[in-house]
Write a protein that holds these residues in place. Structure first.
Motif, PDB file in Angstrom:
ATOM      1  N   UNK A  15       0.821  -1.212   0.000  1.00  9.47           N
ATOM      2  CA  UNK A  15       0.000   0.000   0.000  1.00  9.47           C
ATOM      3  C   UNK A  15       0.856   1.262   0.000  1.00  9.47           C
ATOM      4  N   UNK A  16       1.968   1.238   0.723  1.00  7.35           N
ATOM      5  CA  UNK A  16       2.857   2.401   0.776  1.00  7.35           C
ATOM      6  C   UNK A  16       3.416   2.731  -0.597  1.00  7.35           C
ATOM      7  N   UNK A  17       3.710   1.707  -1.392  1.00  5.54           N
ATOM      8  CA  UNK A  17       4.227   1.938  -2.739  1.00  5.54           C
ATOM      9  C   UNK A  17       3.287   2.796  -3.566  1.00  5.54           C
ATOM     10  N   UNK A  18       2.013   2.448  -3.536  1.00  2.00           N
ATOM     11  CA  UNK A  18       1.034   3.216  -4.313  1.00  2.00           C
ATOM     12  C   UNK A  18       0.800   4.604  -3.723  1.00  2.00           C
ATOM     13  N   UNK A  19       0.842   4.713  -2.405  1.00  2.00           N
ATOM     14  CA  UNK A  19       0.642   6.017  -1.766  1.00  2.00           C
ATOM     15  C   UNK A  19       1.783   6.981  -2.083  1.00  2.00           C
ATOM     16  N   UNK A  20       3.023   6.482  -2.106  1.00  2.00           N
ATOM     17  CA  UNK A  20       4.154   7.342  -2.447  1.00  2.00           C
ATOM     18  C   UNK A  20       4.044   7.860  -3.878  1.00  2.00           C
ATOM     19  N   UNK A  21       3.625   6.999  -4.782  1.00  2.00           N
ATOM     20  CA  UNK A  21       3.448   7.425  -6.179  1.00  2.00           C
ATOM     21  C   UNK A  21       2.407   8.536  -6.261  1.00  2.00           C
ATOM     22  N   UNK A  22       1.351   8.416  -5.462  1.00  2.00           N
ATOM     23  CA  UNK A  22       0.276   9.404  -5.503  1.00  2.00           C
ATOM     24  C   UNK A  22       0.632  10.743  -4.889  1.00  2.00           C
ATOM     25  N   UNK A  23       1.639  10.786  -4.009  1.00  3.45           N
ATOM     26  CA  UNK A  23       1.987  12.041  -3.330  1.00  3.45           C
ATOM     27  C   UNK A  23       2.402  13.148  -4.293  1.00  3.45           C
TER      28      UNK A  23
END
Length: 406
Positions: free
Chosen positions: A91-99
């Protein structure tokens, strides 16, 4: 030279293959955290956010970390560390991309809070996993190996991050950070599956003791909060100090921060193995590490010569090399008294609390009182940390309690 090399290799002997896999997963993950050291510069220069507002964004960073760490500890004790680590990394991987798509103050506060909440669920779970995959006599060195992986990732990350910013832009950092988290998840899924991973130390307390009622651990917690407030200046105020007070480029900032990780990679494991053979207590060593970290900020006020930045970084690095492994080791020892997830979550929460206050206080002080006064105040906090650790050392010497284990 050959003897030195053999001693270095010997420092790694006896660690389980699961610890080596966990270290590799950590390396993959941390190599992508190149966004974090540049976050304050990115927010102030690319998004034109004031230093004061950056302080509040970094507070959201810390609050998210605190909530995620607490939640991670609770879930680790209820459903296990493996599931938490898999979910958190993916989940963190996708959240970092979205930042990278968030540009307003409010959206960044929310986005960074959520990202850190999910990301730091990994911390207590990974601590418990590391304890489970390590024999009791190898735990401090296992911690050191994981830290070695972290710092090897950090040594490459900031340097590569500086290159990416120079030749591309900040968006590339967010993509790399997210992708590396996803890759780390794939490795974790295949090599640390509970069906194949071998448990080395499955300790269960007969009468579990709450971490929140363990007096020595509470003193230790407060000391670690103070230590983390001082330590985190290197990830928020220090990059700006390098730029504004010494006119360094992003690449130069990345190289200095990267040198910290490289130095730890080369010397921490042999240093820890040597220190383990001395008569020093864990608390005594943590105390000395905290002293060096405070000193690293104090020396910055002695001269305007830019070379002092290297001396300061060296002092901080040695202090970090000593303090962190033995702080982890002390927390793991106390965790055997109760639910390990709760104890290790509380230990990690000390750094989350430090992040909540440290980044913001440091940035606010730097903006209102200047960098020199900020370093003086942080040195005083480091001194208070050292004092608390000294009191804890005396308390433990007088109150040795046998832990009920099965």
């Amino acid at each position: 030279m050959k003897k030195l090399f053999n001693n270095y290799i010997d420092a790694f002997n006896g660690l389980s293959k699961e610890i080596w896999w966990l270290a590799l997963i950590t390396l993959i993950n941390r190599a992508g955290t190149m966004v974090i050291p540049f976050l304050s510069i990115y927010l102030t220069e690319d998004l034109d956010i004031s230093m004061s507002n950056v302080g509040w964004i970094m507070t959201c960073f810390g609050v998210g970390s605190l909530v995620g760490t607490w939640l991670g500890g609770k879930l680790t004790d209820s459903i296990g560390y493996y599931k938490i680590m898999v979910f958190s990394l993916l989940a963190t991987g996708f959240l970092f991309i979205g930042l990278q798509y968030l540009t307003t103050f409010k959206s960044l506060c929310i986005g960074i809070f959520l990202t850190m909440c999910v990301a730091d669920m990994f911390r207590p779970a990974s601590f418990v996993a590391m304890s489970a995959y390590s024999k009791p006599e190898n735990k401090t060195r296992s911690v050191t190996l994981i830290r070695l992986a972290i710092n090897l990732g950090f040594s490459a990350g900031p340097a590569i991050g500086g290159l990416i910013i120079t030749h591309l832009n900040y968006a590339g950092l967010f993509w790399v950070d997210g992708i590396t988290c996803i890759l780390a998840t794939l490795v974790l899924f295949y090599v640390l599956n509970p069906k194949t991973a071998k448990i080395q130390d499955d300790v269960i307390a007969i009468h579990p003791e709450s971490a929140y009622k363990d007096k020595p651990f509470l003193i230790f917690f407060v000391a670690m909060v103070l230590f983390s407030i001082v330590f985190f200046q290197y990830f928020s105020v220090m990059p700006i100090y390098y730029r504004e007070a010494h006119d360094l480029s992003e690449l130069q900032v990345g190289l200095i921060l990267g040198a910290n990780g490289l130095f730890i990679f080369l010397f921490e494991m042999p240093l820890i193995k040597w220190l383990e053979k001395t008569n020093n207590t864990k608390i005594g060593l943590i105390l000395f590490g905290a002293f060096l970290t405070g000193l690293s900020l104090l020396v910055l006020n002695l001269t305007s010569w830019s070379g002092i930045l290297i001396i300061g970084m060296l002092l901080m690095t040695v202090g970090e090399m000593i303090a962190f492994p033995f702080a982890n080791g002390f927390a793991l020892d106390r965790a055997k008294r109760g639910k390990q997830g709760e104890f290790m979550a509380m230990y990690a929460m000390a750094f989350s609390v430090g992040s909540i206050f440290g980044h913001n206080i440091g940035l606010q002080l730097a903006e209102t009182l200047g960098f020199d006064n900020t370093w003086t105040i942080m040195t005083v906090l480091a001194g208070l940390c050292v004092f608390l650790l000294y009191l804890l050392k005396l308390y433990l010497k007088k109150n040795t309690v046998q832990m009920p284990l099965r």
